[in-house]
Scaffold this motif. Structure first.
Motif, PDB file in Angstrom:
ATOM      1  N   ASN A  83      35.436  28.584  29.365  1.00  0.00           N
ATOM      2  CA  ASN A  83      34.748  29.380  28.347  1.00  0.00           C
ATOM      3  C   ASN A  83      34.495  30.797  28.808  1.00  0.00           C
ATOM      4  OD1 ASN A  83      34.358  27.702  26.052  1.00  0.00           O
ATOM      5  ND2 ASN A  83      32.978  26.482  27.303  1.00  0.00           N
ATOM      6  N   TYR A  84      34.169  30.952  30.083  1.00  0.00           N
ATOM      7  CA  TYR A  84      33.848  32.270  30.619  1.00  0.00           C
ATOM      8  C   TYR A  84      35.068  33.176  30.692  1.00  0.00           C
ATOM      9  CZ  TYR A  84      32.800  35.809  34.080  1.00  0.00           C
ATOM     10  OH  TYR A  84      32.672  36.992  34.747  1.00  0.00           O
ATOM     11  N   LEU A  85      36.184  32.651  31.169  1.00  0.00           N
ATOM     12  CA  LEU A  85      37.346  33.483  31.437  1.00  0.00           C
ATOM     13  C   LEU A  85      38.160  33.816  30.198  1.00  0.00           C
ATOM     14  CD1 LEU A  85      38.492  31.934  34.798  1.00  0.00           C
ATOM     15  CD2 LEU A  85      37.569  34.220  34.442  1.00  0.00           C
ATOM     16  N   LEU A 108      41.263  30.802  41.313  1.00  0.00           N
ATOM     17  CA  LEU A 108      40.053  31.315  41.959  1.00  0.00           C
ATOM     18  C   LEU A 108      40.025  30.968  43.444  1.00  0.00           C
ATOM     19  CD1 LEU A 108      37.271  30.732  39.310  1.00  0.00           C
ATOM     20  CD2 LEU A 108      38.048  32.921  40.231  1.00  0.00           C
ATOM     21  N   ASP A 109      40.639  29.843  43.812  1.00  0.00           N
ATOM     22  CA  ASP A 109      40.688  29.463  45.226  1.00  0.00           C
ATOM     23  C   ASP A 109      41.469  30.467  46.056  1.00  0.00           C
ATOM     24  OD1 ASP A 109      39.108  27.216  44.995  1.00  0.00           O
ATOM     25  OD2 ASP A 109      40.807  25.847  44.689  1.00  0.00           O
ATOM     26  N   ASN A 110      42.343  31.245  45.418  1.00  0.00           N
ATOM     27  CA  ASN A 110      43.119  32.260  46.126  1.00  0.00           C
ATOM     28  C   ASN A 110      42.328  33.544  46.366  1.00  0.00           C
ATOM     29  OD1 ASN A 110      45.397  30.595  46.187  1.00  0.00           O
ATOM     30  ND2 ASN A 110      46.047  31.292  44.164  1.00  0.00           N
ATOM     31  N   GLU A 111      41.148  33.642  45.780  1.00  0.00           N
ATOM     32  CA  GLU A 111      40.313  34.833  45.935  1.00  0.00           C
ATOM     33  C   GLU A 111      39.409  34.688  47.162  1.00  0.00           C
ATOM     34  OE1 GLU A 111      40.709  37.537  44.044  1.00  0.00           O
ATOM     35  OE2 GLU A 111      42.254  36.467  42.923  1.00  0.00           O
ATOM     36  N   SER A 112      38.846  35.804  47.599  1.00  0.00           N
ATOM     37  CA  SER A 112      37.912  35.760  48.730  1.00  0.00           C
ATOM     38  C   SER A 112      36.687  34.949  48.329  1.00  0.00           C
ATOM     39  CB  SER A 112      37.484  37.176  49.128  1.00  0.00           C
ATOM     40  OG  SER A 112      36.630  37.724  48.138  1.00  0.00           O
ATOM     41  N   SER A 113      35.977  34.455  49.309  1.00  0.00           N
ATOM     42  CA  SER A 113      34.795  33.639  49.000  1.00  0.00           C
ATOM     43  C   SER A 113      33.756  34.468  48.247  1.00  0.00           C
ATOM     44  CB  SER A 113      34.203  33.020  50.270  1.00  0.00           C
ATOM     45  OG  SER A 113      33.808  34.022  51.169  1.00  0.00           O
ATOM     46  N   ARG A 114      33.616  35.754  48.587  1.00  0.00           N
ATOM     47  CA  ARG A 114      32.657  36.611  47.883  1.00  0.00           C
ATOM     48  C   ARG A 114      33.057  36.771  46.424  1.00  0.00           C
ATOM     49  NH1 ARG A 114      31.392  43.040  48.506  1.00  0.00           N
ATOM     50  NH2 ARG A 114      33.360  43.131  47.433  1.00  0.00           N
ATOM     51  N   ILE A 145      34.418  43.963  40.090  1.00  0.00           N
ATOM     52  CA  ILE A 145      34.986  42.777  40.739  1.00  0.00           C
ATOM     53  C   ILE A 145      35.191  41.678  39.705  1.00  0.00           C
ATOM     54  CG2 ILE A 145      34.491  40.907  42.385  1.00  0.00           C
ATOM     55  CD1 ILE A 145      33.062  43.109  44.112  1.00  0.00           C
ATOM     56  N   ASP A 146      34.186  41.462  38.865  1.00  0.00           N
ATOM     57  CA  ASP A 146      34.277  40.450  37.820  1.00  0.00           C
ATOM     58  C   ASP A 146      35.429  40.771  36.860  1.00  0.00           C
ATOM     59  OD1 ASP A 146      33.267  38.234  36.076  1.00  0.00           O
ATOM     60  OD2 ASP A 146      32.763  39.902  34.744  1.00  0.00           O
ATOM     61  N   TYR A 147      35.483  41.986  36.380  1.00  0.00           N
ATOM     62  CA  TYR A 147      36.502  42.391  35.415  1.00  0.00           C
ATOM     63  C   TYR A 147      37.913  42.244  35.997  1.00  0.00           C
ATOM     64  CZ  TYR A 147      39.524  45.291  32.550  1.00  0.00           C
ATOM     65  OH  TYR A 147      40.563  45.726  31.783  1.00  0.00           O
ATOM     66  N   ARG A 148      38.113  42.779  37.212  1.00  0.00           N
ATOM     67  CA  ARG A 148      39.445  42.741  37.814  1.00  0.00           C
ATOM     68  C   ARG A 148      39.915  41.313  38.090  1.00  0.00           C
ATOM     69  NH1 ARG A 148      38.880  47.848  41.990  1.00  0.00           N
ATOM     70  NH2 ARG A 148      39.117  49.451  40.404  1.00  0.00           N
ATOM     71  N   THR A 149      38.997  40.476  38.551  1.00  0.00           N
ATOM     72  CA  THR A 149      39.362  39.085  38.834  1.00  0.00           C
ATOM     73  C   THR A 149      39.699  38.350  37.540  1.00  0.00           C
ATOM     74  OG1 THR A 149      37.891  39.122  40.751  1.00  0.00           O
ATOM     75  CG2 THR A 149      38.612  36.959  39.969  1.00  0.00           C
ATOM     76  N   LYS A 150      38.886  38.549  36.521  1.00  0.00           N
ATOM     77  CA  LYS A 150      39.141  37.912  35.235  1.00  0.00           C
ATOM     78  C   LYS A 150      40.489  38.377  34.668  1.00  0.00           C
ATOM     79  CE  LYS A 150      35.601  38.141  32.436  1.00  0.00           C
ATOM     80  NZ  LYS A 150      34.669  38.333  31.309  1.00  0.00           N
ATOM     81  N   LYS A 151      40.755  39.668  34.761  1.00  0.00           N
ATOM     82  CA  LYS A 151      42.021  40.218  34.260  1.00  0.00           C
ATOM     83  C   LYS A 151      43.201  39.656  35.044  1.00  0.00           C
ATOM     84  CE  LYS A 151      44.379  44.580  33.187  1.00  0.00           C
ATOM     85  NZ  LYS A 151      45.554  43.874  32.853  1.00  0.00           N
ATOM     86  N   LYS A 152      43.068  39.579  36.354  1.00  0.00           N
ATOM     87  CA  LYS A 152      44.132  39.040  37.208  1.00  0.00           C
ATOM     88  C   LYS A 152      44.447  37.589  36.818  1.00  0.00           C
ATOM     89  CE  LYS A 152      44.996  38.199  42.137  1.00  0.00           C
ATOM     90  NZ  LYS A 152      44.396  38.346  43.471  1.00  0.00           N
TER      91      LYS A 152
END
Length: 165
Positions: A83-85, A108-114, A145-152
């Motif tokens: 729902n979020y993404l 998401l597992d491919n992203e940094s822990s932060r 960070i939120d925007y770029r990750t969601k877009k990616k």
């Protein structure tokens, strides 16, 4: 009198926040009422350690979760992530797609822990201010960070033909 002033000042912000969570204006209106009723009941607990807006958003988020628990006995992080993404148009009233939620979690597992933690904090309804405070970054940095990750993630899902814009 104080709560009336708070209500007038923040009702639109709380409503907009709830619409981003629910994608349902009617439900959001109901939850705004419940949010301010909850605020009235717990106003004596407010210590001023965060802004009133952050405090109200926290109450609104909790009212949303209460609603979800009543509608569905268990809400998984996969359901929340899905729902979020995805935007309102992507959801088009369909049921949560478990495979897609699993794919989102894999990405998401491919992203940094932060970064992953920031995304999960947003999924859980934390404000950019709260995220920035936790990671000692600006509110704007948390938003980027939120925007770029969601877009990616959305771009990857589109390339794989999993979602369509």
């Amino acid at each position: 009198m104080l709560l009336k002033k708070i209500y007038e000042e923040y009702k639109q912000d709380v409503f907009k926040y709830l619409v981003t969570l629910t994608y349902d204006t009617s439900l959001s209106e109901d939850l705004v009422s419940e949010t301010f009723l909850g605020a009235l009941k717990s106003l004596y607990k407010f210590k001023g350690e965060c802004s009133i807006k952050t405090w109200l958003f926290s109450i609104a988020r909790n009212k949303w979760y209460e609603y979800l628990r009543k509608q569905k006995p268990t809400i998984s992080i996969d359901d929340l992530a899905y729902n979020y993404l995805l935007s309102e148009n992507d959801l088009d009233g369909s049921l949560i797609k478990k495979e897609l939620a699993s794919k989102i979690n894999t990405l998401l597992d491919n992203e940094s822990s932060r970064t992953k933690d920031i995304i999960f904090m947003r999924i859980e309804g934390y404000s950019y201010f709260e995220i920035g405070k936790k990671y000692n970054i600006s509110e704007g940095s948390a938003r980027v960070i939120d925007y770029r990750t969601k877009k990616k993630i959305k771009d990857t899902l589109m390339k794989e033909g999993v979602v369509y814009e």
